[in-house]
Structures are given as C-alpha cells and as structure tokens.
Motif scaffolding. Structure first.
Motif, PDB file in Angstrom:
ATOM      1  N   GLU A 284      57.710  35.424  16.643  1.00 36.84           N
ATOM      2  CA  GLU A 284      56.842  36.559  16.343  1.00 36.84           C
ATOM      3  C   GLU A 284      55.846  36.237  15.238  1.00 36.84           C
ATOM      4  OE1 GLU A 284      55.046  40.228  16.428  1.00 36.84           O
ATOM      5  OE2 GLU A 284      56.446  39.355  17.873  1.00 36.84           O
ATOM      6  N   ALA A 304      58.283  42.388   8.573  1.00 37.67           N
ATOM      7  CA  ALA A 304      57.768  43.187   9.692  1.00 37.67           C
ATOM      8  C   ALA A 304      58.414  42.772  11.013  1.00 37.67           C
ATOM      9  CB  ALA A 304      56.247  43.035   9.763  1.00 37.67           C
ATOM     10  N   ALA A 305      58.577  41.457  11.225  1.00 37.75           N
ATOM     11  CA  ALA A 305      59.195  40.983  12.468  1.00 37.75           C
ATOM     12  C   ALA A 305      60.655  41.394  12.542  1.00 37.75           C
ATOM     13  CB  ALA A 305      59.065  39.465  12.563  1.00 37.75           C
ATOM     14  N   ARG A 307      61.977  44.062  11.266  1.00 39.88           N
ATOM     15  CA  ARG A 307      62.042  45.510  11.565  1.00 39.88           C
ATOM     16  C   ARG A 307      61.878  45.780  13.049  1.00 39.88           C
ATOM     17  NH1 ARG A 307      58.098  47.461   6.633  1.00 39.88           N
ATOM     18  NH2 ARG A 307      59.641  47.349   4.935  1.00 39.88           N
ATOM     19  N   ASN A 308      61.156  44.893  13.737  1.00 39.67           N
ATOM     20  CA  ASN A 308      60.920  45.087  15.169  1.00 39.67           C
ATOM     21  C   ASN A 308      62.093  44.650  16.039  1.00 39.67           C
ATOM     22  OD1 ASN A 308      58.325  46.128  14.773  1.00 39.67           O
ATOM     23  ND2 ASN A 308      57.375  44.105  14.808  1.00 39.67           N
ATOM     24  N   ASP A 310      65.430  45.294  17.472  1.00 37.87           N
ATOM     25  CA  ASP A 310      66.239  46.513  17.610  1.00 37.87           C
ATOM     26  C   ASP A 310      67.731  46.185  17.692  1.00 37.87           C
ATOM     27  OD1 ASP A 310      66.845  45.771  20.305  1.00 37.87           O
ATOM     28  OD2 ASP A 310      64.986  46.710  20.976  1.00 37.87           O
TER      29      ASP A 310
END
Length: 338
Positions: A284, A304-305, A307-308, A310
């Motif tokens: 990512e 940020a990556a 957090r993405n 799941d």
C-alpha cells in the motif's frame, strides 16, 4: 564541385505533400530548387519501403542435446545461457538461439529469499508444530518489527511506459534515504499498534523492554481485562533483544512467562502471520513506486495503511495458523512459504 546537402526533413515533408497534390517529380524539383535525380531517388526509396528483416535459421539442436540442456538448467537455475550450454559441451550456438531454446523449457524468475534451514532447524520446527497443534491461536498475540525506508524497495519501481514516453525519474539516496523502525502485533481480529521506535535508537535488550513498557503495556495491555491477560500468549521471534535473559526476566515480571510466552523455532518467519500484514502495508505505501521526502511522511503512510486493514483481513491471517502447522509437519519441518 562539392557534394550537395541531403534533403532536409522539411523538404521531405513538402515532397510528400506535393505528391499528394498530384505534382510530378520534375515540378517538385523546380519548386524546391533541387536536382531532379535527388527527388526521384527519394520517391523511389519511399515506394520500396524498408527491407524486411530476414530471419536467420536457428542452429539445429538434437533431441539428445536438448535433454542435456534441460538437465543442466535444472541443476544450474541461476546460471547464464552460455554457462548452461558450455556445461553440456554444446558450442557455436549464438545467444539468441540459446535464449530461444531455454524459453521453450523454462521461464526467467527471481530467486526466492528465505532463511537457511538445516536438519536441526527442521527438527525444532516440527517439535514446535507438535507442541502447539492444539493451541487456540485466537489468544496468541503475534508481534514483529518492520523497517520501512523513504525510498522503498528498488524492484517495485516498475511499470508500463508508453512508446515515446520517458520513464519517471526516481530519486536515489544512500541507504534508501533512511528509514523508520515499526513494531506491531495482531491477535484474533485486532491490530495492536503500529508503534514507532524512536529514531536513532538501536534495539538492545534494555531499549526493547523500555519500548514495550512505553507503548504496548501502557497504551494497550493495561486496558485489557484480567481474564484476557490470563489467557493471552505472547509471541516474539528469536532476535537477540527478544530472547536475551534480560528481556525474558523482564517479561516474566510483567506476568508473561512459561506457557504465556511462546517458544519460537529458529529461522521461521514463514510461520509468523504478521509477516503477511507487513506485506499488505508495504504494498500500500509503495504502490506505483511511491517515494517519500521525510521519515515523518513515511511513518504517516504506515499509520494510514494500517488503519485500512480491516478486522476480517487480520482474522484470516491469525486463522491460518492451523494450516501452517499441518504444512510444517507434512514437509517435515521444511519451508512452507507465506
């Protein structure tokens, strides 16, 4: 008398335009004030077009020689085509022919990178798999560090460049422009962290324990219930800062000891599911060959990556452990991939 200059690009364009308008070669010569023979020669060459490339026939290779080449390629997978053919005592074969023959039986691929496994390592991996075969892996916290550089891996900066277009410029800096050391953990469907190791800090036993105290224990572990802490199993690899007597004793004082501290076989990153998480994050943050201008910017990209990612993705990784253990036993301790 000196030789006249060749036709310029502008003159050639005008000749093509005049021909399209129906002008004769003589009239074009008068309009351009050039010799008539020069104009006729250009028109004739243009009508003939480029000569087709004549494919030279390949050197004949017998079926016996082909079998020898195939065996040699299997024994020498990283050798050049010349070395493979020389090992078979086949000479006088041009490079184009050698490569064409090898392409019919093989494919160019990068060598896989993996830790070396000797007989002792394989036995310890099998013992480990047998020991934890009945473990509830939803209660295991898998941890690991990862270093991310500002420039990222060189091999990822590739793409489709259109004809006539220049490839994008990629900055080249010493040691990848510097990097950030990141620690994280996964348990069941939850991501712990990521936490950033302070720049310039080398993780020895003391600094590693202090880092865990300031991040993992204060920011995550202390918020958990007593029943959770009682059942959780802490996993870490055998890095010197992890497996030292100092770190083991320090974790024991925190209540992580004996069965709550997972033993780990040597040279076994393929058994740790968090390694797959790091691959997801790196794909990512470095997609399309992205580079960063500072350590803070690459750290923000990691956050940020992360957090993405799941919970279902994490659950898939932690839920793969039963299959990994069975694969280790089936391969008698051999490497299972990731």
């Amino acid at each position: 008398m000196g030789q006249k200059k060749d036709l310029t690009g502008s003159e050639k364009s005008k000749i093509v335009r005049y021909l399209a308008e129906g002008c004769s070669s003589l009239k074009i010569a008068k309009l351009l004030k050039r010799d008539h023979r020069t104009i006729k020669r250009f028109i004739q060459n243009g009508q003939q077009g480029r000569k087709k490339r004549v494919e030279k026939p390949r050197r004949k290779i017998t079926a016996h020689e082909l079998r020898k080449v195939k065996r040699a390629a299997a024994k020498m997978p990283l050798a050049t085509s010349l070395a493979i053919f020389q090992s078979c005592n086949i000479t006088g074969v041009p490079k184009s022919t050698r490569c064409a023959i090898l392409r019919d039986m093989a494919k160019v691929r990068k060598a896989e990178r993996r830790p070396p496994l000797n007989k002792t390592h394989k036995l310890k991996r099998q013992d480990w798999a047998k020991k934890y075969l009945k473990t509830d892996f939803s209660k295991v916290l898998w941890t690991e560090e990862m270093r991310v550089s500002v420039d990222g891996p060189d091999g990822w900066a590739r793409g489709w460049i259109g004809k006539g277009q220049r490839a994008p410029v990629r900055l080249r800096r010493q040691q990848g422009g510097g990097g950030v050391l990141v620690w994280a953990g996964i348990i069941k469907d939850e991501l712990v962290g990521p936490f950033r190791v302070e720049d310039g800090v080398k993780l020895n036993s003391q600094s590693y324990c202090q880092f865990l105290e300031d991040t993992f224990f204060k920011q995550w572990y202390r918020k958990k219930s007593a029943s959770f802490k009682k059942n959780m199993i802490f996993m870490q690899d055998n890095a010197p800062s992890h497996a030292s007597k100092y770190s083991t004793a320090w974790l024991a004082r925190k209540g992580i000891k004996e069965e709550k501290l997972m033993t780990w076989p040597p040279c076994s990153p393929d058994l740790n599911p968090i390694e797959n998480l790091w691959s997801i994050i790196k794909c990512e943050i470095y997609k399309e060959g992205k580079q960063y201008t500072s350590l803070n910017s690459v750290w923000e990209a990691v956050v940020a990556a992360a957090r993405n990612v799941d919970g279902e993705q994490i659950k898939t990784l932690t839920g793969s452990m039963d299959g990994r253990l069975l694969s280790v036993l089936a391969k008698k301790g051999g490497y299972i991939g990731r």
